[in-house]
Design a protein around this motif. Structure first.
Motif, PDB file in Angstrom:
ATOM      1  N   TYR A  94      56.671   9.324  83.543  1.00  0.00           N
ATOM      2  CA  TYR A  94      57.280   9.175  84.875  1.00  0.00           C
ATOM      3  C   TYR A  94      58.362   8.100  84.845  1.00  0.00           C
ATOM      4  N   LEU A  95      58.057   6.987  84.187  1.00  0.00           N
ATOM      5  CA  LEU A  95      59.011   5.879  84.087  1.00  0.00           C
ATOM      6  C   LEU A  95      60.289   6.338  83.394  1.00  0.00           C
ATOM      7  N   GLN A  96      60.147   7.005  82.248  1.00  0.00           N
ATOM      8  CA  GLN A  96      61.317   7.420  81.476  1.00  0.00           C
ATOM      9  C   GLN A  96      62.116   8.500  82.198  1.00  0.00           C
ATOM     10  N   THR A  97      61.428   9.359  82.935  1.00  0.00           N
ATOM     11  CA  THR A  97      62.125  10.419  83.669  1.00  0.00           C
ATOM     12  C   THR A  97      62.872   9.871  84.865  1.00  0.00           C
ATOM     13  N   GLN A  98      62.204   9.014  85.642  1.00  0.00           N
ATOM     14  CA  GLN A  98      62.802   8.478  86.862  1.00  0.00           C
ATOM     15  C   GLN A  98      63.942   7.501  86.574  1.00  0.00           C
ATOM     16  N   LEU A  99      63.769   6.671  85.558  1.00  0.00           N
ATOM     17  CA  LEU A  99      64.790   5.656  85.260  1.00  0.00           C
ATOM     18  C   LEU A  99      65.788   6.134  84.202  1.00  0.00           C
ATOM     19  N   GLN A 100      65.563   7.347  83.696  1.00  0.00           N
ATOM     20  CA  GLN A 100      66.444   7.932  82.683  1.00  0.00           C
ATOM     21  C   GLN A 100      66.633   6.955  81.512  1.00  0.00           C
ATOM     22  N   CYS A 101      65.504   6.627  80.902  1.00  0.00           N
ATOM     23  CA  CYS A 101      65.505   5.682  79.795  1.00  0.00           C
ATOM     24  C   CYS A 101      64.591   6.191  78.694  1.00  0.00           C
ATOM     25  N   CYS A 102      64.531   5.454  77.591  1.00  0.00           N
ATOM     26  CA  CYS A 102      63.699   5.881  76.463  1.00  0.00           C
ATOM     27  C   CYS A 102      63.286   4.653  75.651  1.00  0.00           C
ATOM     28  N   GLY A 103      61.985   4.426  75.545  1.00  0.00           N
ATOM     29  CA  GLY A 103      61.500   3.273  74.808  1.00  0.00           C
ATOM     30  C   GLY A 103      61.563   1.988  75.613  1.00  0.00           C
ATOM     31  N   VAL A 104      61.041   0.919  75.036  1.00  0.00           N
ATOM     32  CA  VAL A 104      61.031  -0.364  75.731  1.00  0.00           C
ATOM     33  C   VAL A 104      62.435  -0.972  75.762  1.00  0.00           C
ATOM     34  N   ARG A 105      62.990  -1.218  74.568  1.00  0.00           N
ATOM     35  CA  ARG A 105      64.348  -1.773  74.501  1.00  0.00           C
ATOM     36  C   ARG A 105      65.398  -0.680  74.386  1.00  0.00           C
ATOM     37  N   ASN A 106      65.096   0.352  73.617  1.00  0.00           N
ATOM     38  CA  ASN A 106      65.920   1.554  73.501  1.00  0.00           C
ATOM     39  C   ASN A 106      65.086   2.605  72.775  1.00  0.00           C
ATOM     40  N   TYR A 107      65.673   3.738  72.453  1.00  0.00           N
ATOM     41  CA  TYR A 107      64.896   4.830  71.856  1.00  0.00           C
ATOM     42  C   TYR A 107      64.274   4.455  70.518  1.00  0.00           C
ATOM     43  N   THR A 108      64.843   3.467  69.814  1.00  0.00           N
ATOM     44  CA  THR A 108      64.290   3.081  68.513  1.00  0.00           C
ATOM     45  C   THR A 108      62.948   2.360  68.645  1.00  0.00           C
ATOM     46  N   SER A 109      62.590   1.948  69.863  1.00  0.00           N
ATOM     47  CA  SER A 109      61.298   1.294  70.070  1.00  0.00           C
ATOM     48  C   SER A 109      60.142   2.244  69.771  1.00  0.00           C
ATOM     49  N   TRP A 110      60.409   3.544  69.799  1.00  0.00           N
ATOM     50  CA  TRP A 110      59.362   4.529  69.506  1.00  0.00           C
ATOM     51  C   TRP A 110      59.047   4.624  68.017  1.00  0.00           C
ATOM     52  N   PHE A 111      59.915   4.102  67.174  1.00  0.00           N
ATOM     53  CA  PHE A 111      59.756   4.301  65.736  1.00  0.00           C
ATOM     54  C   PHE A 111      58.448   3.727  65.191  1.00  0.00           C
ATOM     55  N   ASN A 112      57.951   2.661  65.766  1.00  0.00           N
ATOM     56  CA  ASN A 112      56.738   2.016  65.271  1.00  0.00           C
ATOM     57  C   ASN A 112      55.480   2.444  66.013  1.00  0.00           C
ATOM     58  N   THR A 113      55.575   3.493  66.814  1.00  0.00           N
ATOM     59  CA  THR A 113      54.419   3.956  67.590  1.00  0.00           C
ATOM     60  C   THR A 113      53.677   5.076  66.861  1.00  0.00           C
ATOM     61  N   THR A 114      52.415   5.242  67.243  1.00  0.00           N
ATOM     62  CA  THR A 114      51.596   6.308  66.656  1.00  0.00           C
ATOM     63  C   THR A 114      52.165   7.677  67.000  1.00  0.00           C
ATOM     64  N   TRP A 115      52.669   7.808  68.217  1.00  0.00           N
ATOM     65  CA  TRP A 115      53.238   9.083  68.647  1.00  0.00           C
ATOM     66  C   TRP A 115      54.370   9.520  67.715  1.00  0.00           C
ATOM     67  N   TYR A 116      55.280   8.642  67.428  1.00  0.00           N
ATOM     68  CA  TYR A 116      56.442   8.971  66.605  1.00  0.00           C
ATOM     69  C   TYR A 116      56.023   9.382  65.192  1.00  0.00           C
ATOM     70  N   GLN A 117      55.063   8.660  64.642  1.00  0.00           N
ATOM     71  CA  GLN A 117      54.634   8.915  63.275  1.00  0.00           C
ATOM     72  C   GLN A 117      53.787  10.176  63.136  1.00  0.00           C
ATOM     73  N   SER A 118      53.119  10.577  64.226  1.00  0.00           N
ATOM     74  CA  SER A 118      52.247  11.756  64.160  1.00  0.00           C
ATOM     75  C   SER A 118      52.876  13.013  64.749  1.00  0.00           C
ATOM     76  N   HIS A 119      54.113  12.918  65.224  1.00  0.00           N
ATOM     77  CA  HIS A 119      54.787  14.073  65.823  1.00  0.00           C
ATOM     78  C   HIS A 119      56.143  14.324  65.175  1.00  0.00           C
ATOM     79  N   ASP A 120      56.149  14.331  63.853  1.00  0.00           N
ATOM     80  CA  ASP A 120      57.349  14.684  63.100  1.00  0.00           C
ATOM     81  C   ASP A 120      58.567  13.845  63.466  1.00  0.00           C
TER      82      ASP A 120
END
Length: 245
Positions: free
Chosen positions: A137-163
């Motif tokens: 909801y946060l990313q959709t409403q604020l049109q953003c991605c990740g905490v600081r930017n989209y690269t913040s996802w790189f160290n998450t479990t989601w990123y590593q387990s979803h190709d």
């Protein structure tokens, strides 16, 4: 009736009307602040941040009652009513000053609280639990991605387990062929959510502070008007005086 009394009564009658309008306005502002915090509560660890909103709503309820009291006391020049009206105005004035101080204090703490709490929530993202829905909801409403930017996802479990993909909620338009792959950067929101959420919360607080400051100034003049009526009335005969005798 001299000009001082007429002017003071006019000010107090106007203030009574302002109390009713202000009650509605503050109720709206307080509910908006609570709504903002409730929507993004997973990212905000400091629950004391809700104190200003709760105080605002409490003040709005009292304002509706005080407006009626002020109107009746002013029309009848009731010393008891005006004294009580003055006391309430003074207490509410002090409360609004306290809210302003709390808002200023918390305004400087938003940034420090957000980054760590948001990082913890984003790290737990799995696409299924309630916190996941909050992130989407946060990313959709604020049109953003990740905490600081989209690269913040790189160290998450989601990123590593979803190709090596980011959530679909990072997409600019979910209805497109965007899948969250990094070879589709033109379809993704690249800005971070922390800065946008902080800006949103700052705007809400600033708006609330400006509204409260305006009402505090009005109450200051209301207290002066009560003093004028009390002083003038003590020099005249006691008893009921019509508004524009």
């Amino acid at each position: 009736m001299d000009c001082g009394i007429i002017t003071s009564k006019t000010v107090l009658l106007f203030l009574s009307l302002v109390f009713w309008a202000a009650g509605a306005g503050l109720a709206y502002v307080g509910s908006q602040v609570l709504s903002s915090y409730d929507t993004f509560e997973n990212f905000i660890q400091n629950k004391y941040a809700l104190i200003p909103a709760v105080v605002i709503i409490g003040i709005s309820v009292v304002m509706f009652i005080v407006g009626l009291l002020g109107c009746c006391a002013t029309m009848r020049e009731s010393k008891v009513g005006l004294s009580f009206f003055f006391l309430i105005i003074m207490v509410m004035f002090a409360a609004e000053v306290a809210v302003l101080v709390l808002s200023f204090v918390y305004q400087g703490k938003i940034n420090g609280n957000l980054e760590q709490s948001m990082s913890d929530v984003f790290a737990k993202y799995d696409g299924e639990d309630p916190e996941t829905k909050t992130v989407d909801y946060l990313q959709t409403q604020l049109q953003c991605c990740g905490v600081r930017n989209y690269t913040s996802w790189f160290n998450t479990t989601w990123y590593q387990s979803h190709d090596s993909t980011v959530p679909v909620s990072c997409c600019k338009n979910i209805s497109t062929q965007c899948t969250g792959r990094l070879d589709q950067l033109d379809l993704l929101n690249l800005e971070g959510c922390e800065a946008k959420l902080e800006h949103l919360l700052q705007d809400v607080l600033k708006y609330a502070m400006l509204v409260i400051l305006g009402f505090a100034v009005i109450k200051f003049f209301g207290m002066l008007s009560v003093c004028v009526i009390a002083c003038k009335s003590s020099r005249r005969r006691s008893g009921y005086q019509p508004l524009y005798a």
